[in-house]
Design a protein around this motif. Structure first.
Motif, PDB file in Angstrom:
ATOM      1  N   GLU A 241      -6.722  -6.693   3.985  1.00  0.00           N
ATOM      2  CA  GLU A 241      -7.322  -5.407   3.631  1.00  0.00           C
ATOM      3  C   GLU A 241      -8.431  -5.052   4.623  1.00  0.00           C
ATOM      4  O   GLU A 241      -8.504  -3.934   5.136  1.00  0.00           O
TER       5      GLU A 241
ATOM      6  N   ASP B 135       6.714   1.995 -11.842  1.00  0.00           N
ATOM      7  CA  ASP B 135       5.278   1.850 -11.586  1.00  0.00           C
ATOM      8  C   ASP B 135       4.764   0.474 -11.988  1.00  0.00           C
ATOM      9  O   ASP B 135       3.963  -0.128 -11.293  1.00  0.00           O
TER      10      ASP B 135
ATOM     11  N   ARG C 226       8.714   5.249  -4.115  1.00  0.00           N
ATOM     12  CA  ARG C 226       9.046   4.437  -5.294  1.00  0.00           C
ATOM     13  C   ARG C 226      10.291   4.984  -5.976  1.00  0.00           C
ATOM     14  O   ARG C 226      11.207   4.233  -6.304  1.00  0.00           O
TER      15      ARG C 226
ATOM     16  N   MET D  46       2.034  -1.555  -9.892  1.00  0.00           N
ATOM     17  CA  MET D  46       0.675  -1.110 -10.165  1.00  0.00           C
ATOM     18  C   MET D  46      -0.317  -2.183 -10.592  1.00  0.00           C
ATOM     19  O   MET D  46      -1.491  -2.083 -10.276  1.00  0.00           O
TER      20      MET D  46
ATOM     21  N   LYS E 205       2.518   1.736  -3.355  1.00  0.00           N
ATOM     22  CA  LYS E 205       1.570   2.166  -4.381  1.00  0.00           C
ATOM     23  C   LYS E 205       1.175   3.628  -4.203  1.00  0.00           C
ATOM     24  O   LYS E 205       0.988   4.334  -5.170  1.00  0.00           O
ATOM     25  N   SER E 206       1.029   4.046  -2.930  1.00  0.00           N
ATOM     26  CA  SER E 206       0.469   5.380  -2.698  1.00  0.00           C
ATOM     27  C   SER E 206       1.531   6.464  -2.545  1.00  0.00           C
ATOM     28  O   SER E 206       1.202   7.637  -2.447  1.00  0.00           O
ATOM     29  N   LYS E 207       2.818   6.079  -2.505  1.00  0.00           N
ATOM     30  CA  LYS E 207       3.866   7.077  -2.306  1.00  0.00           C
ATOM     31  C   LYS E 207       4.881   7.091  -3.445  1.00  0.00           C
ATOM     32  O   LYS E 207       5.891   6.378  -3.407  1.00  0.00           O
TER      33      LYS E 207
ATOM     34  N   HIS F 125       0.845  -1.199   0.000  1.00  0.00           N
ATOM     35  CA  HIS F 125       0.000   0.000   0.000  1.00  0.00           C
ATOM     36  C   HIS F 125       0.888   1.259   0.000  1.00  0.00           C
ATOM     37  O   HIS F 125       0.658   2.196  -0.766  1.00  0.00           O
ATOM     38  N   ASP F 126       1.913   1.255   0.846  1.00  0.00           N
ATOM     39  CA  ASP F 126       2.822   2.410   0.916  1.00  0.00           C
ATOM     40  C   ASP F 126       3.531   2.641  -0.422  1.00  0.00           C
ATOM     41  O   ASP F 126       3.663   3.767  -0.883  1.00  0.00           O
TER      42      ASP F 126
ATOM     43  N   LYS G 199      -2.837   3.062   8.792  1.00  0.00           N
ATOM     44  CA  LYS G 199      -2.523   3.971   7.692  1.00  0.00           C
ATOM     45  C   LYS G 199      -1.217   3.627   6.966  1.00  0.00           C
ATOM     46  O   LYS G 199      -1.035   3.958   5.818  1.00  0.00           O
ATOM     47  N   SER G 200      -0.257   3.019   7.660  1.00  0.00           N
ATOM     48  CA  SER G 200       1.006   2.709   6.993  1.00  0.00           C
ATOM     49  C   SER G 200       1.713   1.580   7.721  1.00  0.00           C
ATOM     50  O   SER G 200       1.266   1.134   8.780  1.00  0.00           O
TER      51      SER G 200
END
Ligand code: A2H
Length: 253
Positions: A187, A164, A157, A168, A151-153, A148-149, A196-197
């Motif tokens: 999830e 990506d 990356r 992704m 993907k969202s940050k 999740h981290d 959250k992280s």
């Protein structure tokens, strides 16, 4: 460290040729990231491998054909468990760090994804298992949050040179149904507990407590040869199959 030895299964995640420069001298051999897992029955859901960027790894000669990438510590343990060209003496062919491994394309046994990539995770311990972890992020919260981290940050990356497309396309692959948690337990628990992280360590510990035992004792397989069977039964059956097929070995420490 407990008093009882931990019984891992090492999953042989094969590095797909052509090899990058750092691994080129291994061309012609079979090179595997050697991932230690306690849950071989979850391998259908693999989405990537995790490595520690600053971790020290080596490519160790196991036999005529196979080379394993893992920590020196694990290579030594394996050499005492008869997995070494020279008994009790691991031979390191190339010294590596996690940075050398990030982005390697891998083929992993049972994985429903054809190709998966090695990605950076900062919470990997180098004194446990092999230092390589295979990610079944639908069923394991820390892995779910690590992905999740990533993907969202975008900054995270780019810091580690993660493209990506290595991250992704991956969706959770439902592989186990857990009563009350459903088929995407990691999830669900992360949402329920508002995690959250991957740095929310206390909440993650609580999430683990809630799901791991239940997943193992009450879970039912949703995929593969043992679809519909209890996780507890499928575990031993799949482990034996993987080992017989040459896709895994036992490892204890
Ligand atoms: B398990 P225990 Cl789906 N650093 O495999 C951090 N974590 C590591 C590691 C290391 N060096 N070596 C192994 N691990 C992970 C699968 C899995 C795992 C699922 C669900 C639960 C689960 C997919 N990854 O573990 O502290 C590996 O992840 C729950 C126990 O020795 C290994 O099994 O008990 C587990 O931690 C070993 O953790």
């Amino acid at each position: 460290e407990g008093v009882q030895p931990q019984e891992y299964t090492i999953i042989k995640m094969e590095v797909v040729a052509p090899f990058p420069a750092k691994l080129r001298i291994l061309e012609g051999r079979k090179v595997f990231l050697a991932a230690a897992t306690l849950r071989p029955e979850t391998m259908y859901g693999q989405t990537n491998a995790w490595v520690l960027p600053d971790g020290k790894y080596g490519a160790f000669e196991i036999n005529d054909t196979d080379v394993f990438v893992l920590t020196q510590r694990a290579a030594l343990n394996l050499a005492y468990q008869e997995y070494s060209r020279v008994p009790e003496k691991p031979t390191c062919l190339v010294e590596l760090t996690g940075y050398d491994l990030i982005g390697l394309p891998l083929k992993s046994p049972l994985a429903l994804n054809q190709i998966i990539y090695a990605l950076p995770m900062l919470t990997i311990l180098t004194d446990k298992g092999t230092g390589i972890v295979t990610s079944v992020f639908g069923d394991k919260m820390p892995l779910f949050m690590a992905l999740h981290d990533l993907k969202s940050k975008p900054a995270f990356r780019s810091k580690y040179g993660v493209r990506d497309e290595w991250v992704m396309p991956f969706e959770i692959i439902p592989i186990i149904d857990i009563p009350e948690f459903g088929d995407k337990a990691a999830e669900k628990v992360c949402v329920d507990l508002k995690i959250k992280s991957q740095n929310d360590r206390e909440k993650l510990a609580e999430a683990k407590r809630l799901t791991y035992l239940k997943g193992f004792t009450e879970g039912t397989m949703l995929v593969g040869e043992f679809n519909g069977r209890k996780v507890q039964e499928a575990k031993a059956l799949l482990r034996s199959k993987l080992i017989e097929a040459g896709d895994a070995i036992m490892y204890s420490e």
